[in-house]
Design a protein around this motif. Sequence first.
Motif, PDB file in Angstrom:
ATOM      1  N   SER A  19       0.860  -1.185   0.000  1.00 21.39           N
ATOM      2  CA  SER A  19       0.000   0.000   0.000  1.00 21.39           C
ATOM      3  C   SER A  19       0.893   1.230   0.000  1.00 21.39           C
ATOM      4  N   GLY A  20       0.326   2.382  -0.262  1.00 22.96           N
ATOM      5  CA  GLY A  20       1.107   3.606  -0.275  1.00 22.96           C
ATOM      6  C   GLY A  20       1.599   3.980   1.106  1.00 22.96           C
ATOM      7  N   PRO A  21       2.596   4.878   1.176  1.00 21.75           N
ATOM      8  CA  PRO A  21       3.113   5.299   2.482  1.00 21.75           C
ATOM      9  C   PRO A  21       2.050   6.021   3.303  1.00 21.75           C
ATOM     10  N   VAL A  22       1.936   5.634   4.563  1.00 25.74           N
ATOM     11  CA  VAL A  22       0.963   6.240   5.471  1.00 25.74           C
ATOM     12  C   VAL A  22       1.641   6.545   6.798  1.00 25.74           C
ATOM     13  N   LEU A  23       1.026   7.433   7.575  1.00 24.03           N
ATOM     14  CA  LEU A  23       1.610   7.830   8.860  1.00 24.03           C
ATOM     15  C   LEU A  23       1.819   6.651   9.800  1.00 24.03           C
ATOM     16  N   TRP A  54      23.414   8.824   8.199  1.00 27.23           N
ATOM     17  CA  TRP A  54      22.577   8.428   7.070  1.00 27.23           C
ATOM     18  C   TRP A  54      21.222   7.930   7.549  1.00 27.23           C
ATOM     19  N   ARG A  55      21.186   7.306   8.734  1.00 25.59           N
ATOM     20  CA  ARG A  55      19.906   6.804   9.249  1.00 25.59           C
ATOM     21  C   ARG A  55      18.952   7.968   9.513  1.00 25.59           C
ATOM     22  N   ALA A  56      19.472   9.019  10.138  1.00 23.74           N
ATOM     23  CA  ALA A  56      18.633  10.184  10.420  1.00 23.74           C
ATOM     24  C   ALA A  56      18.132  10.793   9.115  1.00 23.74           C
ATOM     25  N   GLY A  57      19.007  10.902   8.120  1.00 28.20           N
ATOM     26  CA  GLY A  57      18.606  11.456   6.837  1.00 28.20           C
ATOM     27  C   GLY A  57      17.561  10.599   6.143  1.00 28.20           C
ATOM     28  N   ALA A  58      17.759   9.269   6.196  1.00 27.13           N
ATOM     29  CA  ALA A  58      16.809   8.357   5.558  1.00 27.13           C
ATOM     30  C   ALA A  58      15.449   8.429   6.240  1.00 27.13           C
ATOM     31  N   LEU A  59      15.441   8.493   7.559  1.00 27.81           N
ATOM     32  CA  LEU A  59      14.171   8.582   8.280  1.00 27.81           C
ATOM     33  C   LEU A  59      13.468   9.897   8.000  1.00 27.81           C
ATOM     34  N   ALA A  60      14.238  10.984   7.889  1.00 24.73           N
ATOM     35  CA  ALA A  60      13.639  12.277   7.559  1.00 24.73           C
ATOM     36  C   ALA A  60      12.978  12.225   6.183  1.00 24.73           C
ATOM     37  N   GLU A  62      11.791   9.514   4.714  1.00 25.30           N
ATOM     38  CA  GLU A  62      10.601   8.671   4.820  1.00 25.30           C
ATOM     39  C   GLU A  62       9.455   9.447   5.476  1.00 25.30           C
ATOM     40  N   CYS A  63       9.776  10.294   6.435  1.00 20.92           N
ATOM     41  CA  CYS A  63       8.744  11.140   7.048  1.00 20.92           C
ATOM     42  C   CYS A  63       8.135  12.067   5.999  1.00 20.92           C
ATOM     43  N   ARG A  64       9.000  12.668   5.181  1.00 19.66           N
ATOM     44  CA  ARG A  64       8.497  13.582   4.152  1.00 19.66           C
ATOM     45  C   ARG A  64       7.613  12.861   3.143  1.00 19.66           C
ATOM     46  N   ARG A  65       7.916  11.607   2.848  1.00 19.23           N
ATOM     47  CA  ARG A  65       7.073  10.826   1.938  1.00 19.23           C
ATOM     48  C   ARG A  65       5.663  10.661   2.505  1.00 19.23           C
ATOM     49  N   ARG A  66       5.547  10.823   3.815  1.00 23.76           N
ATOM     50  CA  ARG A  66       4.254  10.694   4.485  1.00 23.76           C
ATOM     51  C   ARG A  66       3.682  12.053   4.879  1.00 23.76           C
ATOM     52  N   GLY A  67       4.235  13.092   4.287  1.00 22.69           N
ATOM     53  CA  GLY A  67       3.708  14.433   4.507  1.00 22.69           C
ATOM     54  C   GLY A  67       4.131  15.084   5.796  1.00 22.69           C
ATOM     55  N   ARG A  83      13.824  14.472  14.212  1.00 23.54           N
ATOM     56  CA  ARG A  83      12.671  14.859  15.022  1.00 23.54           C
ATOM     57  C   ARG A  83      11.670  15.626  14.171  1.00 23.54           C
ATOM     58  N   THR A  84      10.407  15.278  14.346  1.00 26.61           N
ATOM     59  CA  THR A  84       9.338  15.996  13.658  1.00 26.61           C
ATOM     60  C   THR A  84       8.859  17.147  14.539  1.00 26.61           C
ATOM     61  N   PRO A  85       8.129  18.078  13.980  1.00 24.74           N
ATOM     62  CA  PRO A  85       7.453  19.076  14.827  1.00 24.74           C
ATOM     63  C   PRO A  85       6.250  18.429  15.517  1.00 24.74           C
ATOM     64  N   PHE A  86       5.671  19.109  16.470  1.00 23.91           N
ATOM     65  CA  PHE A  86       4.424  18.650  17.072  1.00 23.91           C
ATOM     66  C   PHE A  86       3.318  18.802  16.024  1.00 23.91           C
ATOM     67  N   ARG A  87       2.561  17.729  15.826  1.00 22.93           N
ATOM     68  CA  ARG A  87       1.508  17.729  14.811  1.00 22.93           C
ATOM     69  C   ARG A  87       0.253  17.047  15.358  1.00 22.93           C
ATOM     70  N   VAL A  88      -0.891  17.575  14.970  1.00 22.49           N
ATOM     71  CA  VAL A  88      -2.162  16.982  15.387  1.00 22.49           C
ATOM     72  C   VAL A  88      -2.291  15.561  14.849  1.00 22.49           C
ATOM     73  N   ASP A  89      -1.838  15.328  13.599  1.00 21.58           N
ATOM     74  CA  ASP A  89      -2.029  14.004  13.005  1.00 21.58           C
ATOM     75  C   ASP A  89      -1.087  12.946  13.575  1.00 21.58           C
ATOM     76  N   LEU A  90      -0.123  13.344  14.405  1.00 26.04           N
ATOM     77  CA  LEU A  90       0.734  12.372  15.084  1.00 26.04           C
ATOM     78  C   LEU A  90       0.225  12.040  16.483  1.00 26.04           C
ATOM     79  N   LEU A  91      -0.824  12.714  16.912  1.00 29.25           N
ATOM     80  CA  LEU A  91      -1.377  12.470  18.243  1.00 29.25           C
ATOM     81  C   LEU A  91      -1.851  11.029  18.430  1.00 29.25           C
TER      82      LEU A  91
END
Length: 203
Positions: A19-23, A54-60, A62-67, A83-91
């Motif tokens: 399936s496509g990338p999701v949160l 490289w792990r931090a960069g790769a994870l960043a 992958e996060c962007r692929r999920r918006g 680290r991501t910012p605080f987001r409602v959709d990560l609650l």
Amino acid sequence: MFYSVRVDGTISLFSAEASGPVLADLAGVLCGPGRMTGFGRTAGRLSAVVDEPWRAGALARECRRRGVQAQVSAAECGRPLVRTPFRVDLLPLERRWNRGEEKVLPEGFRLDGAMLRMWALAAGSPQGNGYLLALDPAAPETHELLITALARLGVPAKVQKGEDALLRVTGRRRLAHVLELIGDAPAGAEPAWPSLVPVVRAV
């Protein structure tokens, strides 16, 4: 783009590209070093301290692929931090993975290939004829439950001898199944990806 296709040409139901990338895929980071932090009852933030830049960069990425935008910096210990910012959709992730100040595995948690791929990016590495997945040493109550989750995915794993926070997957068939589930390594991650050829680490 990465591919993970069975020998018969079909895609596994649990593979990373089923399936496509999701949160929800970000839960794979939480299987390893990731942590969720809440901001009151309004937002959540994902962070992970990893061993290589490289792990931090790769994870960043992958996060962007999920918006979700994520920043890479240095933790107080000097290791790379994503680290991501605080987001409602990560609650929802924060609520499921935290019990007060304690990190917990959500009730009914089901691991899939996309989550396993994120776990591999955050904390996976080949060693000898096996593959190691690091756990969170500060969340020991999640360890046995993650072993069960891996087994349900068809990836039996055992605690690495002498290590309380490393799981080891061995056997050519099991490693091939892991590769089927997580797909090809992103650029730069090849040395940390499962290998069907025994890997000897430099000391």
